[in-house]
Structures are given as structure tokens and as C-alpha cells.
Motif scaffolding. Structure first.
Motif, PDB file in Angstrom:
ATOM      1  N   LEU A  26     -77.744  12.499 -11.202  1.00  0.00           N
ATOM      2  CA  LEU A  26     -77.977  14.358 -11.338  1.00  0.00           C
ATOM      3  C   LEU A  26     -76.193  14.212 -12.540  1.00  0.00           C
ATOM      4  O   LEU A  26     -76.393  15.088 -13.673  1.00  0.00           O
ATOM      5  N   ASN A  29     -76.573  13.764 -16.160  1.00  0.00           N
ATOM      6  CA  ASN A  29     -77.300  14.514 -16.663  1.00  0.00           C
ATOM      7  C   ASN A  29     -77.434  16.335 -16.343  1.00  0.00           C
ATOM      8  O   ASN A  29     -77.767  16.966 -17.416  1.00  0.00           O
ATOM      9  N   ILE A  31     -76.726  17.622 -14.224  1.00  0.00           N
ATOM     10  CA  ILE A  31     -77.556  18.482 -13.091  1.00  0.00           C
ATOM     11  C   ILE A  31     -76.984  18.909 -12.259  1.00  0.00           C
ATOM     12  O   ILE A  31     -76.668  18.500 -10.831  1.00  0.00           O
ATOM     13  N   SER A  33     -77.214  21.312  -8.518  1.00  0.00           N
ATOM     14  CA  SER A  33     -77.443  21.407  -7.646  1.00  0.00           C
ATOM     15  C   SER A  33     -77.384  21.628  -6.526  1.00  0.00           C
ATOM     16  O   SER A  33     -77.857  21.705  -5.543  1.00  0.00           O
ATOM     17  N   VAL A 102     -84.179  14.241 -17.970  1.00  0.00           N
ATOM     18  CA  VAL A 102     -83.403  14.792 -17.534  1.00  0.00           C
ATOM     19  C   VAL A 102     -84.734  15.690 -16.203  1.00  0.00           C
ATOM     20  O   VAL A 102     -84.176  15.745 -15.026  1.00  0.00           O
ATOM     21  N   SER A 106     -83.684  14.854 -12.527  1.00  0.00           N
ATOM     22  CA  SER A 106     -83.950  15.803 -11.264  1.00  0.00           C
ATOM     23  C   SER A 106     -85.516  14.972 -10.055  1.00  0.00           C
ATOM     24  O   SER A 106     -84.365  15.932  -8.181  1.00  0.00           O
ATOM     25  N   LEU A 170     -81.168  23.131 -17.763  1.00  0.00           N
ATOM     26  CA  LEU A 170     -80.967  22.411 -16.923  1.00  0.00           C
ATOM     27  C   LEU A 170     -80.371  23.069 -15.383  1.00  0.00           C
ATOM     28  O   LEU A 170     -80.728  22.294 -14.562  1.00  0.00           O
ATOM     29  N   TYR A 173     -84.434  23.062 -13.956  1.00  0.00           N
ATOM     30  CA  TYR A 173     -84.004  21.798 -13.436  1.00  0.00           C
ATOM     31  C   TYR A 173     -83.279  21.652 -12.396  1.00  0.00           C
ATOM     32  O   TYR A 173     -83.799  20.664 -11.053  1.00  0.00           O
ATOM     33  N   ALA A 174     -81.729  21.728 -11.806  1.00  0.00           N
ATOM     34  CA  ALA A 174     -80.666  22.086 -10.485  1.00  0.00           C
ATOM     35  C   ALA A 174     -81.848  22.788  -9.685  1.00  0.00           C
ATOM     36  O   ALA A 174     -82.792  22.344  -7.952  1.00  0.00           O
ATOM     37  N   SER A 177     -84.019  20.179  -7.993  1.00  0.00           N
ATOM     38  CA  SER A 177     -84.063  19.033  -7.443  1.00  0.00           C
ATOM     39  C   SER A 177     -83.528  19.106  -6.291  1.00  0.00           C
ATOM     40  O   SER A 177     -83.683  18.410  -5.184  1.00  0.00           O
TER      41      SER A 177
END
Length: 275
Positions: A26, A29, A31, A33, A102, A106, A170, A173-174, A177
């Protein structure tokens, strides 16, 4: 090994797994979350702040505010989990990212995080972050559940991360995740064995129940009912079986009555003998 020692070791293990999810997938990249780790990820990517130190500061503040609202044993276990997470975040920060993809980060980062969170929660602890803040806010907004508050807090963190980092992809993607982490953690916390409940309607109930008891070694419960079309009384059999036992159950029922009704439904968790 004493039970409390085993539980603390599991809490520490869960914190280590979470740190791996953060530093291997995470954080490299970017991320974010949700939770204290998500805030730390954004601040690290935007301003270069140390992740483990940021997590420690955030959780220390939350602990200081919320310690009066939680049982002492939960507070002590959660403090251990938070300290362990901070230490492991620092120790694993020197390893390179497992992948720079990515999407893969995730998915796998979220799954690994979910495993770690699930282990910690199952042992009656926390590693701070959104759940602590949600508990605090719940005392002010009593009409909103803790679960909804956690969702709101993480949503704000994810959106803020997208804005601060200037990358809305992003943010998506978060979100993915975080969703995976919640699902994995939830399945671990629920525990038990996934199974099926079988309702069996047949005129050969006595024979079928005896065969299930003998061949499947499963308990059977008779539920008294009435056929509304015929107006006659009947006994509906209820049996809980593991998924891999369903074919054998079908064969047993059909061997006694080809016209029997079998109704199968999902059972999320089963606790008791044989499960």
C-alpha cells in the motif's frame, strides 16, 4: 501455553501482517485505504513524513481521548497491538515494494491487511485508527452506529488522500483495497465453519433421519408443520451439514424417498459439536 499469552502473541502477529500489507503493497504505491495508516500514507507521499511515527502520534492522541470509554483489558491489548504495529512498520519499511502494479497492490494489500485486522480483532484488541475515533464520535452522534462512523471516517480519509495527492485514480484503488480488507477481516472475525442448512420434507422422515444419524453422523431436528394443500400434519427435518457433505445428504434422502423435497440455504456460521 497460557491463554492470555497466546492471545497477545496473536495480536502481535496480526500487527506484523498488517505492517507487511502496508509496506510491501500500500504505502509504496500511495494507496491510502483509511485509518491511521491511510493518513500516514498520504502524509508520507505528500510531505515525506515517517509513516510509523505518524501512526504512533495519531494513535497516541486517540488513546489519550478514548481510554476512559473502553474496558481496561481492551485498552491494554489495543495498546500492545498499536505499539507492535508501529515497531513492525518501522522494521519492514526498509524492504522494497513487492510489486509496482497498483491494482495488484490494492487487492493483495487489502487482503493481507484484512487478515491482520481480523486476527487482532478476534483477540479482543485493536491497532487504533478509525475504530477508536468512531467509538469517540459515537458518544456525540449516538444515532449513528460505530460501523457507519468507521465507514464515514475511512471515506473522508480516502477522498482527502485523492485530493492531496492529486490522483483520483488512486482514490478508487484505495476504495477497492478498503473494501477487500473489510470483507476479509469480517470473514475472519465471524469465524466458524461455512455450512448449509437442509430442510427435508418427506413421508419417510423416520427412515431418512435414521440414515442421516448413522451415515453422516449429523444431528436431525424434527419441526412439526402442516401441509396447507392436503391439510395433513407432517414433520419437517432440519439438518446442518458441511458443504462437502451435501452430495451424500442428497443420496441418502433420495435412497429413501425419490419424491422428497430438499431445501438448502446458506449458514454463515455454525458453533457446536462437529463444527
Amino acid at each position: 501455553m497460557k491463554k492470555w499469552l497466546k492471545e497477545y502473541l496473536l495480536i502481535i502477529s496480526g500487527a506484523l501482517i498488517m505492517a507487511v500489507g502496508y509496506n510491501f503493497f500500500l504505502i509504496p504505491n500511495r494507496i491510502a485505504s483509511g485509518g491511521a495508516g491511510g493518513i500516514a500514507t498520504v502524509l508520507n507521499a505528500r510531505f515525506g513524513l515517517n509513516v510509523s511515527l505518524t501512526v504512533l502520534v495519531i494513535n497516541t492522541v486517540l488513546f489519550a481521548v478514548s481510554w476512559r470509554t473502553m474496558p481496561r483489558y481492551v485498552f491494554v491489548r489495543s495498546a500492545a497491538g498499536t505499539i507492535a504495529l508501529t515497531v513492525f512498520l518501522e522494521l519492514t519499511s526498509f524492504f522494497p515494494a513487492f510489486t509496482n502494479d497498483v491494482l495488484l497492490s490494492s487487492v493483495f494489500g487489502g487482503a493481507i491487511m484484512g487478515v491482520g485486522i481480523g486476527i487482532v480483532i478476534r483477540n479482543k484488541a485493536s491497532t487504533g485508527g478509525s475504530d477508536f475515533l468512531a467509538v469517540i464520535l459515537h458518544y456525540v452522534f449516538k444515532h449513528i452506529s460505530v460501523a457507519k462512523l468507521i465507514l464515514i471516517i475511512d471515506g473522508i480519509i480516502i477522498i482527502s488522500g485523492g485530493i492531496l495527492l492529486g490522483d483520483y485514480t488512486l482514490m478508487l484503488y484505495a476504495t477497492l483495497s478498503a473494501y477487500i480488507a473489510v470483507k476479509v477481516a469480517d470473514s475472519m472475525v465471524q469465524g466458524g465453519v461455512s455450512a448449509k442448512s437442509a430442510y427435508i420434507i418427506s413421508k419417510s422422515n423416520d427412515v431418512i433421519s435414521k440414515l442421516i444419524l448413522e451415515k453422516l453422523d449429523r444431528g436431525v431436528t424434527g419441526i412439526y408443520g402442516r401441509g396447507m394443500y392436503t391439510g395433513s400434519d407432517m414433520t419437517v427435518l432440519l439438518c446442518i451439514v458441511k458443504r462437502n457433505e451435501i452430495p451424500r445428504l442428497r443420496d441418502i434422502v433420495k435412497s429413501a424417498d425419490e419424491n422428497a423435497f430438499i431445501i438448502l440455504s446458506e449458514v454463515r456460521e455454525v458453533l457446536g459439536k462437529g463444527f
